[in-house]
Design a protein around this motif. Structure first.
Motif, PDB file in Angstrom:
ATOM      1  N   ARG A  80       0.871  -1.183   0.000  1.00 50.60           N
ATOM      2  CA  ARG A  80       0.000   0.000   0.000  1.00 50.60           C
ATOM      3  C   ARG A  80       0.905   1.229   0.000  1.00 50.60           C
ATOM      4  NH1 ARG A  80      -4.875  -1.340   4.299  1.00 50.60           N
ATOM      5  NH2 ARG A  80      -5.668  -3.157   3.176  1.00 50.60           N
ATOM      6  N   ALA A  81       0.574   2.185  -0.815  1.00 48.14           N
ATOM      7  CA  ALA A  81       1.407   3.378  -0.958  1.00 48.14           C
ATOM      8  C   ALA A  81       1.514   4.169   0.346  1.00 48.14           C
ATOM      9  CB  ALA A  81       0.860   4.269  -2.064  1.00 48.14           C
ATOM     10  N   SER A  82       0.464   4.130   1.158  1.00 49.05           N
ATOM     11  CA  SER A  82       0.454   4.933   2.383  1.00 49.05           C
ATOM     12  C   SER A  82       1.469   4.448   3.407  1.00 49.05           C
ATOM     13  CB  SER A  82      -0.939   4.938   2.994  1.00 49.05           C
ATOM     14  OG  SER A  82      -1.363   3.610   3.240  1.00 49.05           O
ATOM     15  N   ASN A  83       1.554   3.143   3.606  1.00 47.38           N
ATOM     16  CA  ASN A  83       2.384   2.510   4.642  1.00 47.38           C
ATOM     17  C   ASN A  83       2.568   3.375   5.880  1.00 47.38           C
ATOM     18  OD1 ASN A  83       3.632   0.369   5.839  1.00 47.38           O
ATOM     19  ND2 ASN A  83       5.628   0.810   4.979  1.00 47.38           N
ATOM     20  N   LYS A  84       1.472   3.636   6.538  1.00 42.87           N
ATOM     21  CA  LYS A  84       1.493   4.401   7.788  1.00 42.87           C
ATOM     22  C   LYS A  84       2.065   3.529   8.906  1.00 42.87           C
ATOM     23  CE  LYS A  84      -2.625   6.812   6.344  1.00 42.87           C
ATOM     24  NZ  LYS A  84      -4.017   6.491   6.141  1.00 42.87           N
ATOM     25  N   PHE A  85       2.541   4.180   9.938  1.00 41.70           N
ATOM     26  CA  PHE A  85       3.037   3.480  11.117  1.00 41.70           C
ATOM     27  C   PHE A  85       2.189   3.905  12.302  1.00 41.70           C
ATOM     28  CE2 PHE A  85       6.361   3.066   8.138  1.00 41.70           C
ATOM     29  CZ  PHE A  85       6.993   1.880   8.443  1.00 41.70           C
ATOM     30  N   TYR A  86       1.751   2.916  13.075  1.00 37.97           N
ATOM     31  CA  TYR A  86       0.843   3.155  14.187  1.00 37.97           C
ATOM     32  C   TYR A  86       1.500   2.809  15.517  1.00 37.97           C
ATOM     33  CZ  TYR A  86      -2.461   2.960  10.320  1.00 37.97           C
ATOM     34  OH  TYR A  86      -3.107   3.177   9.128  1.00 37.97           O
ATOM     35  N   ASP A  87       1.057   3.479  16.551  1.00 35.96           N
ATOM     36  CA  ASP A  87       1.427   3.160  17.932  1.00 35.96           C
ATOM     37  C   ASP A  87       2.929   3.193  18.203  1.00 35.96           C
ATOM     38  OD1 ASP A  87      -1.276   2.764  18.553  1.00 35.96           O
ATOM     39  OD2 ASP A  87      -1.182   0.680  17.852  1.00 35.96           O
ATOM     40  N   SER A  88       3.644   4.093  17.527  1.00 40.38           N
ATOM     41  CA  SER A  88       5.062   4.260  17.856  1.00 40.38           C
ATOM     42  C   SER A  88       5.169   4.831  19.259  1.00 40.38           C
ATOM     43  CB  SER A  88       5.750   5.200  16.861  1.00 40.38           C
ATOM     44  OG  SER A  88       5.868   4.579  15.604  1.00 40.38           O
ATOM     45  N   GLU A  89       6.253   4.523  19.898  1.00 37.02           N
ATOM     46  CA  GLU A  89       6.501   5.052  21.237  1.00 37.02           C
ATOM     47  C   GLU A  89       7.036   6.477  21.140  1.00 37.02           C
ATOM     48  OE1 GLU A  89       5.697   3.527  24.086  1.00 37.02           O
ATOM     49  OE2 GLU A  89       4.938   1.832  22.950  1.00 37.02           O
ATOM     50  N   GLN A  90       7.276   7.070  22.292  1.00 29.90           N
ATOM     51  CA  GLN A  90       7.860   8.410  22.349  1.00 29.90           C
ATOM     52  C   GLN A  90       9.112   8.447  21.475  1.00 29.90           C
ATOM     53  OE1 GLN A  90       8.397   9.762  26.393  1.00 29.90           O
ATOM     54  NE2 GLN A  90      10.145  11.027  25.828  1.00 29.90           N
ATOM     55  N   ALA A  91       9.319   9.545  20.783  1.00 27.42           N
ATOM     56  CA  ALA A  91      10.458   9.682  19.872  1.00 27.42           C
ATOM     57  C   ALA A  91      11.784   9.565  20.624  1.00 27.42           C
ATOM     58  CB  ALA A  91      10.383  11.021  19.149  1.00 27.42           C
ATOM     59  N   ILE A  92      12.777   9.053  19.916  1.00 26.89           N
ATOM     60  CA  ILE A  92      14.129   8.985  20.454  1.00 26.89           C
ATOM     61  C   ILE A  92      15.019   9.903  19.621  1.00 26.89           C
ATOM     62  CG2 ILE A  92      13.863   6.656  21.381  1.00 26.89           C
ATOM     63  CD1 ILE A  92      15.414   5.651  18.881  1.00 26.89           C
TER      64      ILE A  92
END
Length: 176
Positions: A9-21
């Motif tokens: 899928r072109a969107s390839n979203k990412f879900y539920d990532s943790e706080q940024a590092i």
């Protein structure tokens, strides 16, 4: 319809990532593990610390095995679901698996499937492997177990991410 008809899928979203590092966090991991995280994975981790990609399944281009599905990306730091328990974080998973000789010390686990098998990057060459722990046998040597457990997927992390497809599309194809 064949597997090769399934496209990412072109969107390839990412879900539920943790706080940024940040880079200091990654430098700390490298120091702790005495490794250098390959550049492509390093860049990815700065944008996605754990979580789940929409395109979460790897299809074997050779057709030698069924697809494998990412259950979750392993966070480097922070993990709300487990109250930030360090045992569930990438550096501690790697150190534990290396220490118990369950994973070659050049393989850094970055994702896990629902069965406890790992998607790993070889820190020496950036190649991506699927490493199964559910095939381990007490009747084989360490080397034979590791060889049997190692399945080459592709030549780079970016190639791996770009070729993932959505499991839902596979389920639709196979009527699951």
């Amino acid at each position: 319809v064949e597997d090769e008809d399934i496209k990412p899928r072109a969107s390839n979203k990412f879900y539920d990532s943790e706080q940024a590092i940040n880079t200091a966090d990654l430098n700390e991991v490298e120091k702790l593990l005495k490794i250098k995280i390959p550049v492509q994975l390093r860049q990815f981790l700065l944008h996605h610390n754990g979580g789940m990609p929409e395109n979460n399944a790897w299809l074997d281009p050779e057709g030698e095995f069924e697809w494998v599905v990412i259950h979750e990306l392993i966070p480097v730091k922070y993990y709300k679901k487990f109250n930030n328990n360090k045992n569930y974080l990438m550096p501690f998973k790697a150190a534990d698996l290396w220490g118990r000789k369950l994973l070659p010390e050049t393989f850094l686990p970055f994702a896990i499937d629902a069965g406890g098998n790992y998607f790993c990057i070889d820190i020496n060459n950036g190649k991506i492997y699927y490493y199964t722990l559910d095939t381990w046998s007490d009747n084989l040597s360490l080397t034979d177990n590791q060889d049997k457990s190692t399945l080459f997927l592709c030549n780079s992390f970016n190639e791996f991410i770009s070729k993932l497809v959505c499991e839902d599309d596979l389920d639709d194809l196979y009527g699951l």
